[in-house]
Scaffold this motif. Structure first.
Motif, short mmCIF file in Angstrom:
data_model
loop_
_atom_site.label_atom_id
_atom_site.label_comp_id
_atom_site.label_asym_id
_atom_site.label_seq_id
_atom_site.Cartn_x
_atom_site.Cartn_y
_atom_site.Cartn_z
N GLU A 182 0.68 4.85 -6.50
CA GLU A 182 0.65 3.44 -6.87
C GLU A 182 1.29 2.62 -5.75
OE1 GLU A 182 4.09 5.27 -9.36
OE2 GLU A 182 2.30 5.90 -8.29
N GLU B 286 0.85 -1.20 0.00
CA GLU B 286 0.00 0.00 0.00
C GLU B 286 0.88 1.25 0.00
OE1 GLU B 286 -3.01 2.07 3.15
OE2 GLU B 286 -3.41 -0.03 2.67
N SER C 238 -13.34 11.83 3.07
CA SER C 238 -14.23 10.67 2.91
C SER C 238 -15.26 10.56 4.03
CB SER C 238 -13.40 9.38 2.87
OG SER C 238 -12.64 9.24 4.05
N CYS D 128 -0.04 8.24 0.40
CA CYS D 128 -0.24 9.46 -0.37
C CYS D 128 0.50 10.61 0.33
CB CYS D 128 -1.72 9.78 -0.51
SG CYS D 128 -2.53 10.25 1.05
N LYS E 197 2.28 11.79 -4.24
CA LYS E 197 1.05 11.85 -5.03
C LYS E 197 -0.19 11.75 -4.16
CE LYS E 197 3.24 9.48 -8.94
NZ LYS E 197 3.18 8.30 -9.84
N GLY E 198 -1.27 12.36 -4.64
CA GLY E 198 -2.55 12.22 -3.95
C GLY E 198 -3.12 10.83 -4.12
N SER E 199 -2.86 10.21 -5.27
CA SER E 199 -3.31 8.85 -5.55
C SER E 199 -2.10 8.02 -5.96
CB SER E 199 -4.37 8.83 -6.66
OG SER E 199 -5.51 9.58 -6.26
N PHE F 257 -10.48 4.82 1.77
CA PHE F 257 -9.30 4.56 0.95
C PHE F 257 -8.40 3.55 1.65
CE2 PHE F 257 -10.71 8.81 -0.22
CZ PHE F 257 -10.72 8.73 -1.61
#
Length: 516
Positions: A189, A38, A92, A41, A185-187, A101
């Motif tokens: 990998e 995981e 969220s 972010c 990054k906000g999303s 998330f």
């Protein structure tokens, strides 16, 4: 010697460092990162950094005593961490049960655990201050010269483990986020040597600051309150997207609104317009929480100003419709309230006082202090300027307006029985469109429903759209006369009554109903 002594203090401080730094950050780093894969972010990293500072200050306290500077560092880091976690979790918080998330632990997603961790840090620091009863511990707070304390085997183990966790996080951050100016990054990998790096996060500094990050859009255009908007409007219907548009609707009559609407503290501008055919009564709203009832000639019958500051924030009330004998009014943030006329002898004086700042009498709020928030999904990041009840069903409808982030129009359907969302549909067109054009920039500021059709006025291109409720398609379009900025529209028989703002004044303009 007592419980509050230096030996016990060191044991509990080492345990606190273990629980705040080594365990939660270690689990996130090793298990979620390397085992599960995981990827953290940007906000995850910011949360972790706060925990590293807290743990690092705890290690310094173990080695050099309870110095004031270390206490301050822990409290500042905890304050920072609570803010970052709340900001992260706020993205969220309105999702359905079980949504979020990444993975969750004990039902809570990992990015929300910081709320508990940082709260515990503050509480534990308060408890540790009780150890200042011990003379040796107390002297460290104001000590001028550094005192190097011996470390127990337990403390040494915790420090070693914590340093491994910090080092591993640094390696993981380099793999996933990169070195400056790369920023994560906000999303992201999954954790891998194949990760790509970006410096895109710095572009956020080019936008206005907001505590809610990207969950903010500019306020909508409100007639009578002209402000500079990122969306520019054209007054020419032929500039619009439709290949063919029907000629301008004829004006029957126009006259100044006979009274001036005033909201709370005398502020606001006239906004929504509704018509109740049963009683031949018009309802008019003001942006600052007032509603007016008027007869067929627009002579005022009664008015009230709701206690706007107390209760759900309605922003500015922009649209009204009648649901039975209730005048339901919505803020542009889809939060509604209702006012109805009743016999004065049925008024509860306390409820009248608690719900209204001002009233002419004979009015009540049937939902008392409740202001339902009409939650949406597709239109979540869009505001509305319309509200209309379909008299042939139990549903109210709204149309969202485009903004600087989200384009397009969403037809929002709300059940009047429980005041909950019943459907959302992207409005499309059955009319022929010009090449490379769409209807996403039409901007509906007023409208009303008749016979399953929503007559919606778009300020952009000064066009009256006819939208079929069943299909959510534009089935016809009419040019509108140049009568000013329209904030309210109500259908009465073969006429459309509009509230038009021009040169600081409000006029009632009666037009032909094109559907009659």
């Amino acid at each position: 010697m007592g419980f509050f002594n230096e030996k016990n203090f060191d044991f509990f401080m080492a345990t606190a460092v273990l629980l705040v730094l080594a365990i939660p950050v270690g689990i996130a780093n090793f298990y979620l990162g390397y085992v599960i894969g995981e990827g953290p972010c940007t906000l995850c990293w910011w949360e972790r950094m706060g925990m590293v500072v807290v743990g690092g200050a705890g290690i310094l306290i173990l080695r050099y005593g309870l110095r004031a500077r270390y206490i301050a560092a822990i409290l500042f880091a905890a304050a920072y961490g609570i803010f970052m976690t709340l900001r992260h979790a706020s993205f969220s918080v309105y999702r359905d049960v079980g949504m979020g998330f990444g993975g969750d632990i004990f039902g809570a997603h990992t990015y929300t655990w910081g709320i508990l961790v940082y709260w515990v840090v503050v509480v534990v620091m308060g408890i540790f201050m009780l150890f200042a009863k011990d003379k040796v511990v107390a002297e460290d707070i104001s000590r001028e010269h550094t005192r190097i304390k011996p470390l127990s085997k337990y403390s040494s183990f915790v420090i070693a483990l914590s340093l491994i966790v910090v080092l591993s996080n640094a390696v993981q951050a380099l793999i996933s986020a990169g070195y400056p100016p790369y920023s994560g990054k906000g999303s992201p990998e999954r954790i891998s040597l194949n990760n790509t790096w970006t410096a895109g996060v710095w572009k956020r500094f080019e936008k206005p600051f907001s505590f809610t990050g990207s969950n903010v859009v500019e306020d909508p255009f409100i007639a009578g309150e002209p402000k500079e908007k990122s969306i520019k409007f054209s007054a020419n219907a032929k500039d619009g997207a439709f290949v063919d548009i029907k000629p301008a609707i004829a004006v029957k009559n126009s006259f100044p609104l006979p009274f001036t609407t005033k909201g709370i503290f005398g502020k606001g501008v006239t906004s929504g317009l509704a018509y109740n055919a049963k009683d031949d009564v018009f309802g008019i709203s003001n942006t600052e929480g007032s509603v007016y009832f008027a007869d067929a000639n627009f002579k005022e019958i009664a008015h009230a100003i709701i206690d706007k500051p107390n209760g759900r924030n309605i922003k500015k009330s922009v649209a009204s419709t009648f649901v039975g004998d209730m005048l339901v009014t919505s803020g542009f943030n889809k939060t509604i309230f209702a006012v109805k006329q009743v016999s004065k002898d049925k008024i509860d004086p306390y409820k009248e006082w608690v719900t209204f700042r001002e009233t002419t009498g004979g009015l009540e709020m049937p939902w008392h202090t409740d202001r339902p928030a009409l939650l949406t999904i597709r239109a979540k990041k869009q505001y509305i300027l319309t509200l209309s009840k379909d008299q042939n069903s139990n549903f109210m409808y709204m149309i969202s307006v485009p903004n600087d982030r989200v384009k397009g129009m969403i037809l929002i359907k709300v059940d009047t029985k429980d005041r909950l969302l019943s459907g959302e549909t992207i409005i499309t067109s059955s009319l022929a469109l010009k090449e490379k054009r769409d209807i996403k920039d039409y901007y509906v500021t007023a409208g009303d429903i008749t016979d399953g059709k929503f007559l919606a006025y778009s300020k952009n291109y000064n066009t009256l759209l006819v939208i079929d409720l069943a299909s959510a398609k534009v089935i016809d379009a009419y040019e509108m006369p140049q009568i000013g900025d329209i904030s309210g529209l109500a259908i009465k028989g073969d006429s459309l009554f509009t509230l038009a703002h021009k040169d600081g004044k409000v006029e009632v303009v009666e037009l032909d109903n094109p559907l009659m």
